[in-house]
Design a protein around this motif. Structure first.
Motif, mmCIF file in Angstrom:
data_model
loop_
_atom_site.group_PDB
_atom_site.id
_atom_site.type_symbol
_atom_site.label_atom_id
_atom_site.label_comp_id
_atom_site.label_asym_id
_atom_site.label_seq_id
_atom_site.Cartn_x
_atom_site.Cartn_y
_atom_site.Cartn_z
ATOM 1 N N VAL A 56 -8.917 20.955 -50.777
ATOM 2 C CA VAL A 56 -8.369 19.827 -50.108
ATOM 3 C C VAL A 56 -9.404 19.722 -49.150
ATOM 4 O O VAL A 56 -9.674 20.475 -48.594
ATOM 5 N N TYR A 57 -9.659 18.534 -49.264
ATOM 6 C CA TYR A 57 -10.735 17.642 -48.307
ATOM 7 C C TYR A 57 -10.611 16.432 -48.206
ATOM 8 O O TYR A 57 -10.327 15.423 -49.234
ATOM 9 N N HIS A 58 -10.819 15.899 -47.119
ATOM 10 C CA HIS A 58 -11.001 14.360 -46.922
ATOM 11 C C HIS A 58 -11.907 14.292 -45.669
ATOM 12 O O HIS A 58 -12.364 15.177 -44.882
ATOM 13 N N GLN A 59 -12.251 13.108 -45.520
ATOM 14 C CA GLN A 59 -13.432 12.822 -44.467
ATOM 15 C C GLN A 59 -13.182 11.473 -43.892
ATOM 16 O O GLN A 59 -12.278 10.551 -44.511
ATOM 17 N N SER A 60 -13.461 11.302 -42.752
ATOM 18 C CA SER A 60 -13.584 9.894 -42.016
ATOM 19 C C SER A 60 -14.658 9.637 -41.425
ATOM 20 O O SER A 60 -15.880 10.371 -41.608
ATOM 21 N N TYR A 61 -14.956 8.631 -40.606
ATOM 22 C CA TYR A 61 -16.112 8.218 -40.221
ATOM 23 C C TYR A 61 -16.377 7.899 -38.716
ATOM 24 O O TYR A 61 -15.229 7.355 -38.239
ATOM 25 N N LEU A 62 -17.247 8.062 -37.881
ATOM 26 C CA LEU A 62 -17.436 8.033 -36.688
ATOM 27 C C LEU A 62 -18.630 7.303 -36.482
ATOM 28 O O LEU A 62 -19.922 7.709 -36.824
ATOM 29 N N THR A 63 -18.718 6.614 -35.346
ATOM 30 C CA THR A 63 -20.103 6.016 -34.938
ATOM 31 C C THR A 63 -20.317 6.390 -33.779
ATOM 32 O O THR A 63 -19.503 6.447 -32.805
ATOM 33 N N GLN A 64 -21.468 7.152 -33.399
ATOM 34 C CA GLN A 64 -21.707 7.678 -32.205
ATOM 35 C C GLN A 64 -23.416 7.364 -31.878
ATOM 36 O O GLN A 64 -24.204 7.693 -32.801
ATOM 37 N N ARG A 97 -23.752 6.405 -37.904
ATOM 38 C CA ARG A 97 -22.420 6.562 -38.586
ATOM 39 C C ARG A 97 -22.503 7.870 -39.076
ATOM 40 O O ARG A 97 -23.280 8.467 -39.888
ATOM 41 N N LEU A 98 -21.348 8.680 -38.403
ATOM 42 C CA LEU A 98 -21.411 10.168 -38.892
ATOM 43 C C LEU A 98 -20.153 10.563 -39.670
ATOM 44 O O LEU A 98 -19.121 9.987 -39.594
ATOM 45 N N ILE A 99 -20.406 11.593 -40.564
ATOM 46 C CA ILE A 99 -19.229 12.007 -41.417
ATOM 47 C C ILE A 99 -18.397 12.873 -40.839
ATOM 48 O O ILE A 99 -19.190 13.926 -40.058
ATOM 49 N N VAL A 100 -17.046 12.790 -40.650
ATOM 50 C CA VAL A 100 -16.182 13.833 -39.980
ATOM 51 C C VAL A 100 -15.536 14.706 -41.007
ATOM 52 O O VAL A 100 -14.636 13.914 -41.914
ATOM 53 N N VAL A 150 -20.516 23.296 -43.572
ATOM 54 C CA VAL A 150 -21.201 22.697 -44.667
ATOM 55 C C VAL A 150 -22.669 22.990 -44.597
ATOM 56 O O VAL A 150 -23.198 23.080 -45.748
ATOM 57 N N PHE A 151 -23.469 22.787 -43.534
ATOM 58 C CA PHE A 151 -24.802 23.059 -43.348
ATOM 59 C C PHE A 151 -25.068 24.611 -43.694
ATOM 60 O O PHE A 151 -26.000 24.600 -44.629
ATOM 61 N N ILE A 152 -24.409 25.555 -43.339
ATOM 62 C CA ILE A 152 -24.553 26.775 -43.622
ATOM 63 C C ILE A 152 -24.449 26.976 -45.088
ATOM 64 O O ILE A 152 -25.334 27.773 -45.767
ATOM 65 N N ALA A 153 -23.609 26.283 -45.682
ATOM 66 C CA ALA A 153 -23.193 26.752 -47.231
ATOM 67 C C ALA A 153 -24.597 26.010 -48.062
ATOM 68 O O ALA A 153 -25.013 26.673 -48.954
ATOM 69 N N LEU A 154 -24.791 24.990 -47.332
ATOM 70 C CA LEU A 154 -25.995 24.230 -48.272
ATOM 71 C C LEU A 154 -27.262 24.922 -48.112
ATOM 72 O O LEU A 154 -27.888 25.230 -48.974
ATOM 73 N N GLU A 194 -19.287 13.587 -49.953
ATOM 74 C CA GLU A 194 -20.522 12.921 -49.273
ATOM 75 C C GLU A 194 -20.816 13.773 -47.962
ATOM 76 O O GLU A 194 -19.868 14.401 -47.351
ATOM 77 N N ALA A 195 -21.980 14.072 -47.554
ATOM 78 C CA ALA A 195 -22.387 14.888 -46.541
ATOM 79 C C ALA A 195 -23.652 14.090 -45.937
ATOM 80 O O ALA A 195 -24.525 13.448 -46.647
ATOM 81 N N ASP A 196 -23.684 14.552 -44.450
ATOM 82 C CA ASP A 196 -24.725 13.930 -43.863
ATOM 83 C C ASP A 196 -26.190 14.726 -44.067
ATOM 84 O O ASP A 196 -27.348 14.190 -43.752
#
Length: 185
Positions: A104-112, A116-119, A144-148, A158-160
């Motif tokens: 179960v996963y979902h994402q949204s986006y944030l501009t900072q 454009r960043l993935i949340v 996510v980073f550590i898993a990669l 999708e990931a950054d």
């Protein structure tokens, strides 16, 4: 009469040794140790259990506008958490691979700072007690980073981060927000 299986300790040590080697290839934090006094770290404790790596989580609050360094620590497979109930509501384990292939996963986006960043937002149901947890924001990004880094491969979402070249996108993700915060005089 059946023979006992192989000892679990060599499997655990192999998982941890492999994870440490992969993490060492991607360690760039010392390059930025001179920057900003407004720094903190997020400890990402890994535990080898039943032939898999798990991340240990606590429910806590997150502070904003901090320079955050993900720090990976390895804990003994016999570790039993005894949190202070005034500070920590619960402690739970999530398989590291879940942060590449979540149920179960979902994402949204944030501009900072013009980016454009993935949340990321993971929903994990603990098979031991049936409790459902939400792992999102900076904690999810670090997971996510550590898993990669440790498991390699490509996430099912999708990931950054570019799995084949992790350092530049990770610097951008973890350091750019702080650079923009510092430039607002």
């Amino acid at each position: 009469m059946s023979r006992p299986g192989p000892p679990l300790e060599p499997v655990r040590n192999s998982l941890i040794d492999d994870a440490k080697a992969r993490l060492k290839k991607h360690d760039f934090a010392t390059e930025y140790s001179h920057c900003s006094s407004n720094k903190c770290s997020i400890l990402l404790p890994l535990l080898a259990k039943d032939g898999k790596l798990y991340l240990l989580f606590t429910l806590r609050s997150e502070k904003k506008d901090m320079w955050v360094t993900p720090v990976v620590g390895f804990i003994d497979s016999n570790f039993e958490a005894r949190p202070n109930p005034d500070e920590v509501k619960n402690v739970f384990l999530v398989p590291l691979e879940y942060f590449l292939h979540a149920c179960v996963y979902h994402q949204s986006y944030l501009t900072q700072g013009g980016r454009r960043l993935i949340v990321h937002c993971f929903e994990y149901t603990d098979p031991e007690d049936g409790a459902t947890y939400h792992i999102r924001g900076l904690t999810a990004t670090c997971a996510v980073f550590i898993a990669l880094v440790i498991l390699g491969g490509k996430p099912s979402f999708e990931a950054d981060f570019n799995p084949s070249h992790l350092i530049p996108p990770s610097e951008e993700t973890f350091l750019e927000p702080q650079k923009h915060a510092l430039s607002k005089l």
